[in-house]
Design an enzyme around this catalytic site. Structure first.
Site, PDB file in Angstrom:
ATOM      1  N   GLU B  40       1.389   4.020   4.416  1.00  0.00           N
ATOM      2  CA  GLU B  40       1.732   2.975   3.445  1.00  0.00           C
ATOM      3  C   GLU B  40       0.541   2.678   2.531  1.00  0.00           C
ATOM      4  O   GLU B  40      -0.584   2.491   3.015  1.00  0.00           O
ATOM      5  CB  GLU B  40       2.143   1.703   4.205  1.00  0.00           C
ATOM      6  CG  GLU B  40       2.678   0.584   3.311  1.00  0.00           C
ATOM      7  CD  GLU B  40       3.009  -0.676   4.102  1.00  0.00           C
ATOM      8  OE1 GLU B  40       2.552  -0.797   5.259  1.00  0.00           O
ATOM      9  OE2 GLU B  40       3.728  -1.545   3.561  1.00  0.00           O
ATOM     10  N   LYS B 113      10.660  -1.529  -0.367  1.00  0.00           N
ATOM     11  CA  LYS B 113      10.591  -2.244   0.915  1.00  0.00           C
ATOM     12  C   LYS B 113      11.463  -3.492   0.900  1.00  0.00           C
ATOM     13  O   LYS B 113      11.288  -4.375   0.058  1.00  0.00           O
ATOM     14  CB  LYS B 113       9.130  -2.612   1.189  1.00  0.00           C
ATOM     15  CG  LYS B 113       8.823  -3.164   2.559  1.00  0.00           C
ATOM     16  CD  LYS B 113       7.292  -3.282   2.739  1.00  0.00           C
ATOM     17  CE  LYS B 113       6.883  -3.776   4.093  1.00  0.00           C
ATOM     18  NZ  LYS B 113       5.392  -3.719   4.262  1.00  0.00           N
ATOM     19  N   CYS B 150       7.082   0.215   6.884  1.00  0.00           N
ATOM     20  CA  CYS B 150       6.340  -0.712   7.758  1.00  0.00           C
ATOM     21  C   CYS B 150       7.200  -1.828   8.358  1.00  0.00           C
ATOM     22  O   CYS B 150       7.950  -1.566   9.281  1.00  0.00           O
ATOM     23  CB  CYS B 150       5.141  -1.279   7.008  1.00  0.00           C
ATOM     24  SG  CYS B 150       3.868  -1.945   8.135  1.00  0.00           S
TER      25      CYS B 150
END
Lengths: 291, 291
Positions: B40, B113, B150
């Site tokens: 990331e 995300k 994540c």
């Protein structure tokens, strides 16, 4: 909260099984146990190895003879018991039902298994009508229990729904085992997957998880398969998925463990998944598949 | 399918980081790698340790300079690259975005995300507008990739939605680490939980899972916290959650592994969770909480 898991090998006679379970509960009670978890369908052999209409005779009503005996014991020992029974609801409607007996002897509530498996040796879709009570936790004198059953343990949706409804613990009475014909590596992967996904429910929801599984070998009455070697391994993990206690694969056991419900408050403050769920973007979870 | 995960420690200079990533990709390509996963925000330090409006200068457009360089490299080496960038979409709208460069050099697709964390040292809600592209896998010459980022890894819903949309692999570029002030037992529980919940996504959905995490220590520029010790531990697990390869906590690594997408067909036949989901009873998943 002091908890006891009773991991047993069963035989055919329901009276013998129940008597042995009750003896184990009495023993656990001497250590101050407040909550007892019995394994899935603990009053008999795992009859779903073959599809036989006669086996519906094994079912019983709820309330019924087993809940009466366990309720009386719960009241006598002042503890809560999670039982798992083959419920006869009506002609042609049978369920795989967990029943919670509260410490006053009453039935605190039932959960009818929602996800029903069907694969060689586990012909549950023949016997069990899918549950129609939803994913509702059961309120008891010890708190709100998220009782689910076996196959439910593979579905993160079930765990999440119980947590969203306020369940303080997830509890899975279980009867899972190996096909003896699978090689040891495959058997190890299956057992490890079973442990891992349930630990993940603890992690995702910040609640302890209890899995109480059967042990022992049971033959396939039809002779079609090589039977089932139930893999035991009953366990309790904490709110971060950390293993607190675990039974052996092939031994009966009474697992005693203490859990602290206050850990949920603590762990959810710094791992606040419930805060961040994208409820605006989850609609497709209600589809079977997206094509 | 041959895969390489590039686990690195970053420094401030984006050119240095990108050059090192590209060198690692070139090396991996010599072994026949078809799919490369970067961690990331691999072009810089993890700037979210403090809320500083100047750090928005670190963002770049997509397509932009980094996707141009990585796209050219993907084309040259004929492989697919999963990158993770700080995207500037418009004034006041920035995203934490994964970009997939296909082996013809084109951008196969982006994932913004969806779940954004915010806790001490990880002030992502300040920097990243929540994604608005949904949980849509990205089609590439290697198949359909379920790219998430994540914090998404803690949400079973995200993994499930990608699988329902046909994702053949789940991929998590990640930057997660320890607060050095936590005791070693707490640190161990956190890392173990991170591994466990991602393995569970593999199990629940019958797909391999790839997690590529940052390593190294980074100071908190504000001096408020003790910084972050990124815990590395990048890994790939198979369709039953079995660990195939894993990096060290504190070492840079290029993890090479081969996975077999045909395993999904095999494992889902005997563990058919997608068949048995109770889509009639999942509606409450769209609520924040049920009281």
């Amino acid at each position: 909260m002091k908890i006891a898991l009773i991991q047993q090998a069963n035989e055919a006679d329901p009276e013998v099984n129940l008597e042995r379970s009750m003896e184990a509960i009495r023993n656990a009670a001497t250590t101050g146990t407040q909550l007892v978890i019995l394994q899935e369908l603990h009053t008999g052999l795992y009859f779903c190895q073959t599809e036989n209409p006669d086996y519906f005779d094994l079912a019983e009503p709820i309330p019924g003879p087993t809940t009466e005996q366990l309720g009386a014991l719960a009241q006598e020992l002042e503890l809560v018991i999670v039982s798992s029974l083959f419920e006869r609801r009506a002609a042609g409607i049978y369920h795989n039902t967990a029943v919670v007996l509260d410490s006053d002897g009453s039935i605190a509530g039932c959960y009818r298994k929602m996800h029903i498996p069907d694969d060689p040796g586990f012909y549950e879709k023949f016997y069990f009508t899918p549950g129609d009570l939803g994913f509702r936790p059961i309120d008891t004198s010890l708190g709100r229990l998220g009782v689910l059953v076996c196959w439910d343990q593979w579905f993160p949706e079930a765990a999440r729904l119980m947590a969203l409804a306020g369940a303080q613990i997830l509890i899975y009475p279980t009867a899972i085992g190996w096909n003896p014909d699978d090689d040891p590596q495959e058997q190890a992967r299956q057992r490890d997957a079973w442990i891992t996904i349930q630990r993940a429910h603890a992690i995702a929801n910040g609640v302890p998880v209890i899995a109480c599984n059967r042990t022992g070998f049971e033959v396939d009455p039809s002779g079609v398969t090589s039977g089932i070697q139930f893999w035991g391994s009953s366990f309790v993990c904490g709110t971060q998925g950390e293993m607190l206690v675990q039974a052996e694969v092939d031994q009966e056991a009474v697992l005693l463990v203490q859990i602290d419900p206050a850990q949920t408050e603590k762990v959810r403050r710094i791992w606040p998944y419930l805060r961040d769920r994208r409820i605006d973007a989850y609609h497709d979870l209600m589809y079977r598949y997206l094509d």
